[in-house]
Write an enzyme that holds these catalytic residues in place. Structure first.
Site, PDB file in Angstrom:
ATOM      1  CD  GLU A   1      58.630   0.884  65.392  1.00 48.90           C
ATOM      2  OE1 GLU A   1      57.206   1.910  65.131  1.00 48.90           O
ATOM      3  OE2 GLU A   1      58.999   1.814  65.809  1.00 48.90           O
TER       4      GLU A   1
ATOM      5  CD  GLU B   1      51.578   4.191  73.002  1.00 45.23           C
ATOM      6  OE1 GLU B   1      50.390   5.155  72.404  1.00 45.23           O
ATOM      7  OE2 GLU B   1      52.696   4.689  72.899  1.00 45.23           O
TER       8      GLU B   1
ATOM      9  CB  CYS C   1      67.856  10.574  71.636  1.00 46.30           C
ATOM     10  SG  CYS C   1      65.904  10.101  71.370  1.00 46.30           S
TER      11      CYS C   1
END
Ligand code: ATP
Ligand code: ZN
Ligand code: MG
Length: 514
Positions: free
Chosen positions: A445, A348, A316
């Site tokens: 998620e 990560e 985005c």
């Protein structure tokens, strides 16, 4: 909030007659320094002494007329008077100390330091605090509060940073806001393996070649591509989204606007350009490489530039950038576009696990811009479509939860708790992962859906003809869709739901090794 500055003016020659000074300072205090300050917010000055060619003074102020602005006015005023009366000029102004006093609403739990301050903030109770800015330092110090820094509002930003850091200390440990919105029925557990382990064993994927990266062989690729087709054909195309292609490199200027650079600088994969492409400059590097068979780090560090960009963290930011400064026609609202060409990269570190948490992943990111009403409706339409996919095609055990994205909470924006209609905010979609353990906690998620208000619209100065517009995005993580699905259904295509088989009737044979 008050400020205090001790400053020395250096005069072109010694001031012997000081009898006029008291009057001048009184005059400055009664009008000159309070102008534009309103009640209590103007500045005032006290003469601390005159010795030889120096004149010491302390300027205090409220928020409106800052000491450095007061100093400019005062300097001009005194120069006029000194010139007329004694033919003395003002050579310069040296700031000796500069401090700010402001209220802290919360206690400082652990001390911390902030650039541009002369000493760290100590742990303490709530109440009024005074901080000293660093006005002198060693050569090479970059965080000295010069008059120029004062003009750039550095002290205000230092204070904001202090308040934010204190706020963060109270926010930490509270965990994310999480509220269940909807959940599917429980599904019987038919497989409880770790799908990544099984994919490795069956030769569907290979780990590497660098940290958190995976090579997907034909079988895993076929599953990922089927997931992608489902997202496109069951969600994005029916909702009227158009595809765009973005660069996967994001400049710091873009991330400064979205807040990613301050939000997660430790998760970004940085990109360096070569310092030069001149072959002669790289000659020695190549010599070393050929002779030692090792990369000569000592040479490399001077052959590349300090990064000014990173690899896409989410698509985005570049999408918003592409609209910067433009005015959208009302007829085009809501804008609905999606991007799937730029991979997302995140460092990560310790959190990496299999294909569920990787450093490079494939995400489809729809972005939408429109009125609050349009986005509220679109969000509902998304939920209907997503429910169809996860219930009828993938047949998952999954749930939706309303969460506070940490960047909104940290930016001190309205928490979603206060946002009753639940339009502005983020919904996480989570799948139960049987191999990890029980249903109390073991959910992953696999995507989210956000409406972010006007945060990015403002940041990129995107306008509409007459409407007030908001924006939002949804992050469809294909590795997460795949691992959620496989961890509930297993790797045997015979066990997969009919709806999914329509998208992937059979697996490719893959590659045999001996
Ligand atoms: P998490 O809390 O799991 O780290 P996130 O909040 O960082 O996720 P977002 O920034 O909201 O994730 O990104 C949206 C989507 O991108 C996620 O829902 C997920 O599908 C995907 N995603 C994020 N990080 C990873 C990762 N390390 N590996 C695979 N997919 C990821
Ligand atoms: Zn986004
Ligand atoms: Mg994350």
């Amino acid at each position: 909030m008050t400020f205090a500055m001790k400053v020395t003016l250096s005069l072109s020659k010694e001031l012997e007659d000081t009898s006029k000074l008291a009057g001048w300072f009184e005059e400055a205090n009664s009008d000159l320094l309070t102008r534009g300050g309103g009640e209590d917010e103007g500045a005032s000055v006290v003469l601390d002494g005159v010795s030889g060619q120096s004149m010491d003074m302390t300027i205090t102020s409220g928020r409106r007329v800052r000491p450095h602005h007061a100093l400019q006015r005062l300097r001009k005023f005194l120069a006029g008077n000194l010139g007329m009366e004694y033919k003395i000029g003002i050579r310069g102004a040296d700031v000796l100390t500069y401090s700010a006093t402001f209220p802290l609403e919360k206690a400082v739990k652990t001390g911390f330091s902030v650039p541009f301050l002369s000493s760290p903030i100590e742990a303490r109770d709530a109440g009024e605090v005074t901080v000293e800015f660093k006005v002198t330092g060693d050569e090479g110090d970059l965080d000295i509060v010069t008059l120029e820094a004062l003009n750039q509002n550095i002290p205000d930003r230092v204070i904001k940073r202090i308040l934010d850091k204190v706020e963060e200390q109270h926010y930490e440990g509270k965990g994310e806001f999480w509220e269940l919105v909807w959940k599917s029925e429980e599904k019987e557990v038919v497989y409880s393996g770790d799908p990544t382990d099984d994919m490795v064993k069956q030769g569907w994927v290979v780990q590497g070649p660098t940290k958190g990266k995976w090579f997907l062989r034909p079988q895993a690729t076929a599953v990922m591509r089927a997931m992608e087709r489902i997202a496109l054909e069951e969600v994005l195309i029916p909702l009227g989204f158009q595809e765009v292609i973005s660069s996967h490199i994001v400049g710091f200027d873009v991330w400064k606007k979205t807040g990613h650079l301050e939000g997660m600088p430790g998760e970004i994969y940085y990109v360096s350009e070569p310092a030069t492409r001149d072959p002669a400059a790289w000659e020695e590097f190549r010599d070393w490489l050929k002779i030692t068979k090792e990369v000569p780090d000592h040479l490399l560090k001077d052959l590349i530039q300090i990064p000014r960009a990173g690899i896409s963290y989410a698509q985005c930011p570049n999408i918003y950038w592409s609209f910067s400064g433009r005015t959208l026609a009302d007829t085009t609202l809501p804008v609905k576009i999606f991007e799937r060409a730029a991979n997302s990269n995140r460092y990560e570190s310790g959190g990496r696990h299999g294909l569920e948490r990787v450093d490079e992943f494939h995400r489809i990111e729809p972005v939408y811009i429109g009125t609050a009403e349009q986005l509220g409706k679109l969000k509902d339409d998304f939920v209907v479509r997503y429910k169809h996919v996860f219930n009828d095609i993938l047949e998952l055990e999954w749930r939706m939860a309303w969460v506070t994205p940490f960047y909104m909470a940290q930016a001190g924006q309205v928490g979603v708790e206060d946002n009753e209609e639940k339009v502005k905010g983020t919904m996480d979609f989570e799948a139960y992962m049987p191999y990890r353990g029980d249903r109390d906690s073991e959910w992953l998620e696999f995507q989210n859906l956000s409406v972010l208000g006007d945060k990015y619209i403002q940041a990129f100065n995107i306008k509409a003809q007459k409407e007030t517009i908001w924006s939002g995005c949804s992050g469809i993580g294909l590795e997460r869709w795949m691992t959620s699905f496989l961890s509930q259904k297993g790797l045997d295509p015979d066990d997969w739901p009919e709806g999914f088989k329509k998208y992937l009737p059979r697996l490719p044979p893959g590659i045999d090794f001996v």
